[in-house]
Design an enzyme around this catalytic site. Structure first.
Site, PDB file in Angstrom:
ATOM      1  CG  ASN A   1      -7.153  -0.961   0.819  1.00 24.10           C
ATOM      2  OD1 ASN A   1      -5.916  -0.009  -0.068  1.00 24.10           O
ATOM      3  ND2 ASN A   1      -7.167  -1.518   2.130  1.00 24.10           N
TER       4      ASN A   1
ATOM      5  CB  CYS B   1      -0.673  -0.491   1.216  1.00 22.64           C
ATOM      6  SG  CYS B   1      -1.718  -1.064   1.099  1.00 22.64           S
TER       7      CYS B   1
ATOM      8  CG  HIS C   1      -3.064   2.951   2.071  1.00 16.93           C
ATOM      9  ND1 HIS C   1      -3.616   3.018   1.194  1.00 16.93           N
ATOM     10  CD2 HIS C   1      -3.293   2.243   2.744  1.00 16.93           C
ATOM     11  CE1 HIS C   1      -3.995   1.492   0.991  1.00 16.93           C
ATOM     12  NE2 HIS C   1      -3.678   1.567   2.373  1.00 16.93           N
TER      13      HIS C   1
END
Ligand code: UT7
Length: 348
Positions: free
Chosen positions: A291, A121, A261
């Site tokens: 996500n 990520c 993020h």
């Protein structure tokens, strides 16, 4: 002086583009697949829906190529002028060659250097940190960074703890020498391999190659111990954001946007709170895209581009598998609303 004798240049993001697949996977549909509910997902994560790439034979490169094509068209960049393409991804089309290689070919770049960056990520922050060096030394004049992930390829849709969180998407930015002094000032990247046990894919790599047994044991999916990852994410994202603010003498009131993020709305809110930023100065897209791993940050920039003004100060911050984490401090180098308007004019 740079590696080839040119004067050092400040790198700047001079364009952004995003691609999201059409299929919308809603919380209601997930509640028909596993024992979950819209109320639980919304309350615990902030996610309402996410996009899924459908279609035989389409991998991460498909979304990456769409984002890069759009970026080049949007910025009026001839494909032949791109010197380097970096793709941040955890879901490459193949173990090899790299997805960046495939995207470069699909978009018709070349001759061009291309490679993937694997930092889960945090991949986009790692990738812009690398891209910045190529610009600063004068080795490259146009670098494309694309964050792209087809998380649906490695998600177990019988595991309610992971399948509600992730989605597919891609976002790309163009990085060039700054036209006006604005740009990327600083990046911090960090990792701790001891965190691997909490978030990884157990099989499919060289340690545990694919076999009938690994498939039967469902080892080719994301394994996440959510609560453990949550604890680290909450601590590390705020810590690295504070570090980059301190070393650039930035106070909260000087920051126009936090670009976090998008893993969980509660992690985003906590990071903002620890930084002293109100939520109206935080980019949030998690409710509609979930996500998307390396794509979350460029997709935020794409979504909020119209609201970005020249000179706006942004902090980018991420945390993910590895563990990896990182932050960037940059100032926006162009008027987002004017760029969007110019793009609409050219399309009409
Ligand atoms: O982007 C990469 C980095 N990843 C992250 O930053 C993710 C960090 N972690 C998280 O965001 C959260 O931990 C999750 C959203 C993954 C999970 O939320 P949580 O509040 O930490 O839940 P939990 O895992 O502690 O589970 C609490 C309860 C459990 O039930 P019991 O054991 O208390 O009866 C779970 O089985 O919630 C249950 N649960 C669910 N219930 C309904 C877990 N997933 C679901 C679900 N629907 N989808």
């Amino acid at each position: 002086m740079g590696a080839n004798g040119q004067t050092s240049k400040r790198p700047a993001i001079t364009g952004v583009y995003g691609y999201l697949p059409e299929y919308v996977l809603t919380n209601a549909e997930l509640a028909r697949l596993v024992d979950t509910s819209d109320a639980w997902i919304t309350e615990r994560t902030g996610i309402k829906e996410r996009r899924i790439l459908k279609g035989e034979g389409l991998g991460t490169s498909h979304m990456g190529a769409e984002a890069v094509r759009g970026l080049l068209e949007r910025t009026g960049t001839p494909p032949a002028e791109v010197d380097l393409l970096i793709c941040a991804t955890t879901t490459p089309d193949f173990v090899f060659p790299s997805t960046a290689n495939l995207i470069a070919d699909m978009v018709g770049l070349g001759p061009v250097g291309s490679f993937d960056v694997q930092a889960a990520c945090s991949g986009f922050i790692y990738a812009i940190s690398i891209a910045s060096q190529f610009i600063a030394t004068g080795q490259c004049r146009k670098v494309v960074v694309v964050g792209a992930d087809k998380m649906s390829a490695i998600i177990d849709y019988t595991d309610r703890a992971t399948c509600v969180i992730f989605g597919d998407g891609a976002g790309a930015v163009l990085i060039e020498p700054s036209p006006n002094g604005e740009g990327i000032f600083d990046t911090v990247i960090r990792s701790d391999g001891a965190g691997m046990i909490h978030l990884h894919q157990k099989a499919g790599g060289s340690r545990l190659p694919p076999s009938a047994e690994t498939v039967a044991k469902r080892l080719h999916y994301v394994h996440q111990e959510g609560a453990a990852v949550y604890k680290f994410a909450i601590a590390k994202m705020a810590e690295v954001a504070a570090e980059i603010m301190a070393r650039n003498n930035l106070r909260a009131d000087m920051i126009q946007w936090l670009v976090p993020h998008q893993a969980n709305w509660r992690i985003i809110e906590s990071t903002a709170e620890k930084m002293g930023l109100p939520m109206d100065r935080v980019m949030v897209t998690i409710q509609k895209y979930g996500n998307t791993t390396a794509a979350t940050i460029p997709l935020c920039l794409w979504d909020y581009e119209r609201r970005l003004k020249t000179g706006d100060r942004l902090i980018l911050a991420a945390f993910g598998g590895g563990f990896t984490w990182g932050a960037s401090y940059l100032t926006w180098a162009y008027d987002g609303a004017a760029a969007a308007q110019e793009h609409r004019r050219r399309l009409s």
